[in-house]
Design a protein around this motif. Structure first.
Motif, PDB file in Angstrom:
ATOM      1  N   GLY A 188      -0.996  27.164 -15.366  1.00  4.67           N
ATOM      2  CA  GLY A 188      -0.478  26.072 -16.189  1.00  4.67           C
ATOM      3  C   GLY A 188      -0.098  26.499 -17.586  1.00  4.67           C
ATOM      4  O   GLY A 188       0.761  25.877 -18.215  1.00  4.67           O
ATOM      5  N   ARG A 189      -0.709  27.586 -18.087  1.00  5.26           N
ATOM      6  CA  ARG A 189      -0.458  28.016 -19.459  1.00  5.26           C
ATOM      7  C   ARG A 189       0.429  29.255 -19.561  1.00  5.26           C
ATOM      8  O   ARG A 189       1.021  29.504 -20.610  1.00  5.26           O
ATOM      9  N   ILE A 190       0.528  30.037 -18.478  1.00  2.00           N
ATOM     10  CA  ILE A 190       1.313  31.276 -18.520  1.00  2.00           C
ATOM     11  C   ILE A 190       2.469  31.142 -17.532  1.00  2.00           C
ATOM     12  O   ILE A 190       2.276  31.163 -16.309  1.00  2.00           O
ATOM     13  N   ASP A 191       3.672  30.999 -18.050  1.00  2.00           N
ATOM     14  CA  ASP A 191       4.849  30.742 -17.216  1.00  2.00           C
ATOM     15  C   ASP A 191       5.123  31.868 -16.225  1.00  2.00           C
ATOM     16  O   ASP A 191       5.550  31.622 -15.088  1.00  2.00           O
ATOM     17  N   LEU A 192       4.917  33.109 -16.630  1.00  2.00           N
ATOM     18  CA  LEU A 192       5.190  34.238 -15.742  1.00  2.00           C
ATOM     19  C   LEU A 192       4.296  34.177 -14.504  1.00  2.00           C
ATOM     20  O   LEU A 192       4.771  34.335 -13.369  1.00  2.00           O
ATOM     21  N   LEU A 193       2.999  33.926 -14.706  1.00  2.00           N
ATOM     22  CA  LEU A 193       2.092  33.807 -13.569  1.00  2.00           C
ATOM     23  C   LEU A 193       2.449  32.596 -12.703  1.00  2.00           C
ATOM     24  O   LEU A 193       2.322  32.652 -11.474  1.00  2.00           O
ATOM     25  N   ASP A 194       2.904  31.538 -13.344  1.00  2.00           N
ATOM     26  CA  ASP A 194       3.292  30.336 -12.608  1.00  2.00           C
ATOM     27  C   ASP A 194       4.447  30.642 -11.667  1.00  2.00           C
ATOM     28  O   ASP A 194       4.445  30.253 -10.492  1.00  2.00           O
ATOM     29  N   ARG A 195       5.460  31.342 -12.173  1.00  2.00           N
ATOM     30  CA  ARG A 195       6.628  31.664 -11.342  1.00  2.00           C
ATOM     31  C   ARG A 195       6.277  32.629 -10.215  1.00  2.00           C
ATOM     32  O   ARG A 195       6.840  32.554  -9.126  1.00  2.00           O
ATOM     33  N   ILE A 196       5.319  33.531 -10.446  1.00  2.00           N
ATOM     34  CA  ILE A 196       4.969  34.530  -9.436  1.00  2.00           C
ATOM     35  C   ILE A 196       4.109  33.936  -8.322  1.00  2.00           C
ATOM     36  O   ILE A 196       4.380  34.129  -7.128  1.00  2.00           O
TER      37      ILE A 196
END
Length: 254
Positions: free
Chosen positions: A81-89
């Motif tokens: 929820g806070r880190i966009d890169l991890l969200d997309r992966i």
């Protein structure tokens, strides 16, 4: 005072309707035993020492899976929820797993982790994971951007923003996810005992069905419902302790 009497009256009416249906329609005890037979079977069940062993087993599986789900679901939800890169992966994988029928995965977990209690805990954790993750993720995404800007202007560190802003804003969502998760954790434990159990209340229910002890089978179901109520309200009461300032906790007090 009437607020506390209404549930009691509802339960009494339910048992009266049950008794009336069995009596007037002459329902076979093998289909639906009368409530007094079920209550007698419940008393006999609670007088047996092995019943408490089955209760203990189911509670260990359920609470073990619930704790794993809360830890992993909260942490992963906050990270994505806070880190966009991890969200997309990772979000596509989480969604794919969420859409997969969990019951279909039970044979795989039994194959990988055996017929012991470990596989039951993992199955319970899998079912309970997604409500916690989804609500933790939503809580992290729902932090007020205006407050974030205020913290930036005040030169707060990342840890201060997380501790003083993100965590308090996410806790109501996470606790809501936990209330749903404890119910699914019980379901996961019992279903796994149905499929490959040698102990636990799910296993006990299966044995009573095979022996055609229908009144005792109903007693096991009632016992499971009572345990579920206790665990659900125990988790729900955490609101008054963890977030006493929140509107949901204030509503629960009245």
């Amino acid at each position: 005072m009437s607020r506390h009497f209404i549930p009691i009256i509802s339960i009494i009416v339910f048992f009266l309707l049950w008794k009336g249906y069995v009596f007037f329609f002459e329902v076979s005890p093998l289909v639906l035993p009368p409530p007094e037979d079920v209550l007698s079977a419940l008393v006999r069940l609670m007088q047996r020492d092995d019943t408490y062993y089955h209760i203990y087993t189911t509670l260990v599986e359920c609470l073990g899976g619930f704790c794993i789900a809360v830890i992993l679901g909260t942490v992963l939800g906050q990270l994505l929820g806070r880190i966009d890169l991890l969200d997309r992966i990772f979000k596509p994988f989480v969604i794919a797993l969420q859409l997969t029928p969990k019951v279909a995965l039970i044979p795989l977990f039994i194959l990988w982790f055996g017929f012991g209690i470990e596989s039951k805990i993992i199955i319970s954790a899998l079912l309970a994971f997604f409500p916690v993750f989804s609500n933790s993720y939503l809580g992290a995404k729902s932090v007020d951007t205006g407050l974030i800007e205020v913290f930036h202007v005040g030169r707060a560190t990342s840890w201060q923003r997380f501790r003083l802003l993100v965590v308090p804003a996410s806790l109501p969502y996470i606790l809501t996810g936990m209330e749903m998760a404890i119910v699914l954790a019980i379901i996961g434990a019992v279903v796994s005992e149905f499929v490959a159990g040698s102990r636990g209340l799910g296993y006990l229910a299966t044995i009573k069905l095979q022996d055609l002890e229908v009144d005792t089978l109903f007693a096991v179901v009632i016992l499971l419902a009572m345990i579920g109520f206790v665990l659900y309200f125990a988790v729900g009461s955490l609101r008054k302790v963890v977030i006493p300032w929140h509107e949901s906790a204030q509503t629960a007090k009245h």
